[in-house]
Write a protein that holds these residues in place. Structure first.
Motif, short mmCIF file in Angstrom:
data_model
loop_
_atom_site.label_atom_id
_atom_site.label_comp_id
_atom_site.label_asym_id
_atom_site.label_seq_id
_atom_site.Cartn_x
_atom_site.Cartn_y
_atom_site.Cartn_z
N LYS A 33 -24.88 11.72 -6.75
CA LYS A 33 -23.68 10.90 -6.58
C LYS A 33 -23.14 10.39 -7.91
CE LYS A 33 -25.82 6.34 -5.82
NZ LYS A 33 -25.88 5.20 -4.92
N THR A 167 -15.08 8.00 3.19
CA THR A 167 -16.08 8.61 2.31
C THR A 167 -16.76 9.81 2.94
OG1 THR A 167 -17.72 6.99 3.07
CG2 THR A 167 -16.56 6.50 1.02
N GLY A 174 -16.98 8.22 -3.23
CA GLY A 174 -17.42 6.83 -3.20
C GLY A 174 -16.25 5.89 -3.08
N ASN A 220 -23.12 7.72 -1.73
CA ASN A 220 -21.79 7.43 -2.25
C ASN A 220 -21.87 6.50 -3.45
OD1 ASN A 220 -19.64 8.50 -0.15
ND2 ASN A 220 -21.37 7.69 1.01
N LEU A 222 -20.76 3.48 -5.43
CA LEU A 222 -20.14 2.19 -5.12
C LEU A 222 -19.90 1.44 -6.42
CD1 LEU A 222 -22.41 1.13 -2.11
CD2 LEU A 222 -20.35 2.54 -2.07
#
Length: 395
Positions: A33, A167, A174, A220, A222
């Motif tokens: 990610k 998402t 993200g 994801n 963030l």
């Protein structure tokens, strides 16, 4: 975020080494990610909006960046909503650069226009609007946009479901989370809705962020607008990074709360250095033009309009030096003159400083008073924040 914990342990164990830079990136857990990162040249971030569709030239330029946030209103006029506009833009970028990480902008509390799902939800649930002590709808200073009452479970559930849906789209990697500081600094909401309700909003936010991290944090990215030097925050808000993979930064120079410019900036630099060394992603937004007076910080980092013929070299060197004394792996910088590209004098421009070789840092930054120095493989940085000057000495 177990990899963060491992990295913190290693960094703490190496604090006795004050001059030699230790590259801790090798101990990070492999995590798909995270954005691509390289020290070869200046690591850049992109944060922008345009209510109409991007041109092919613009998409090609955007796709050069490893990490991109499409702001509120993106594509909303052309495609009917921010949701659709963001996905259209993200898909176009991914065709050129499949490895680019793209963040969907979502405010944690403000009801910005242009979001189709928000409009439907609020029409069905008007009680979801935040009201003041007199029962009237609470508005932003622009007298147009209201707030979600995130003290309500149904509102938090809607928000989380909306973000989860966005998402889940393969083009989105993200979320960029804005207005966190508005919720966490009591003064913003207390004057509008009272102390008790303000605490309920804050509690609701913390619950919502915990759920977000638990539900989406593994897959994801963030990134929150969270690090900020403020008297109400302990350690510039670093404690809240437990919910996120990193922080975006704005207003890095112009707020001071009675401190001198240099003292305020030094505190911010210290907070970013600590956070970056702990493995947090840093997206540093720095204004090339001067901040507009009386601008409400946090609505947007609004900047004085620049002349395209101006020489930005000295100012840009100073901003990049600020970034470089803070930067670690997964740190990115975005020098800009506003996020709305239609009014930008630097949009689609690539400056020479972005293309020159940088190389890995050879040490952490050293500080003597208000002067910082740091050595990279191909660059020596000298920064004086009291006199607002810098030198980038390329080898």
């Amino acid at each position: 975020m177990y990899f963060k914990f491992l990295l913190v342990v290693l960094v703490l164990s190496l604090t006795s080494c004050k001059t030699q830079h230790i590259d801790t990136s090798s101990v990070k857990a492999v995590n798909n990610k995270l954005p691509e990162f390289s020290w070869d040249k200046m690591p850049l971030y992109m944060h922008l909006r345009k209510a109409t569709a991007f041109t092919k030239e613009e998409i090609k330029f955007i796709a050069k960046h490893p990490l991109i946030t499409f702001e509120k209103t993106t594509g909303s006029k052309t495609f009917g909503s921010t949701e659709k506009g963001t996905i259209k833009a993200a898909k176009a970028v991914k065709k050129i650069n499949p490895n680019a990480k793209i963040l969907y902008y979502k405010n944690v509390v403000i009801n910005w226009s242009g979001y189709q799902e928000d409009e439907v939800f609020l029409k069905e649930h008007p009680e979801a609007f935040l009201v003041d002590t007199k029962g009237k709808k609470t508005l932003m200073s622009n007298k147009k946009n209201g707030f979600f009452d995130i003290s309500q479970q149904q509102v938090r559930s809607y928000w989380l479901n909306h973000v989860t849906k966005m998402t889940s789209n393969p083009e989105i990697d993200g979320v960029f989370l804005d207005a966190n500081i508005k919720v966490l600094v009591p003064s913003f909401f207390k004057s509008r809705i009272g102390k008790e309700k303000q605490k309920e909003i804050e509690t609701g936010y913390l619950s919502m962020m915990e759920e977000l991290d638990k539900n989406l944090g593994n897959d994801n990215l963030l990134i929150a607008n969270i690090l900020r030097v403020r008297p109400e925050f302990k350690d510039a808000g670093r404690a809240y990074l437990k919910f996120f993979d990193g922080s975006y930064l704005e207003g890095f120079e112009h707020e001071n709360f009675g401190m001198t410019y240099e003292d305020y900036l030094a505190k911010g630099i210290d907070a970013v250095q600590k956070s970056a060394r702990e493995g947090n992603v840093i997206t540093m937004s720095l204004g090339i033009g001067k901040a507009l007076k009386n601008t409400k910080t946090g609505i947007d980092d609004k900047r004085k309009r620049l002349n395209k013929n101006n020489n930005f070299t000295k100012r840009l060197d100073y901003l990049l030096a600020i970034f470089l004394v803070c930067a670690e792996k997964y740190s990115y910088v975005y020098p800009h003159d506003g996020y709305g590209i239609n009014t930008s004098a630097v949009w689609l421009k690539t400056f020479p400083q972005y293309e020159k070789p940088l190389g890995k840092p050879l040490e952490f930054a050293k500080r003597e008073g208000y002067i910082y120095t740091r050595k990279f493989e191909h660059l020596d940085v000298w920064l004086d924040i009291k006199n607002k000057t810098a030198k980038l000495n390329y080898k």
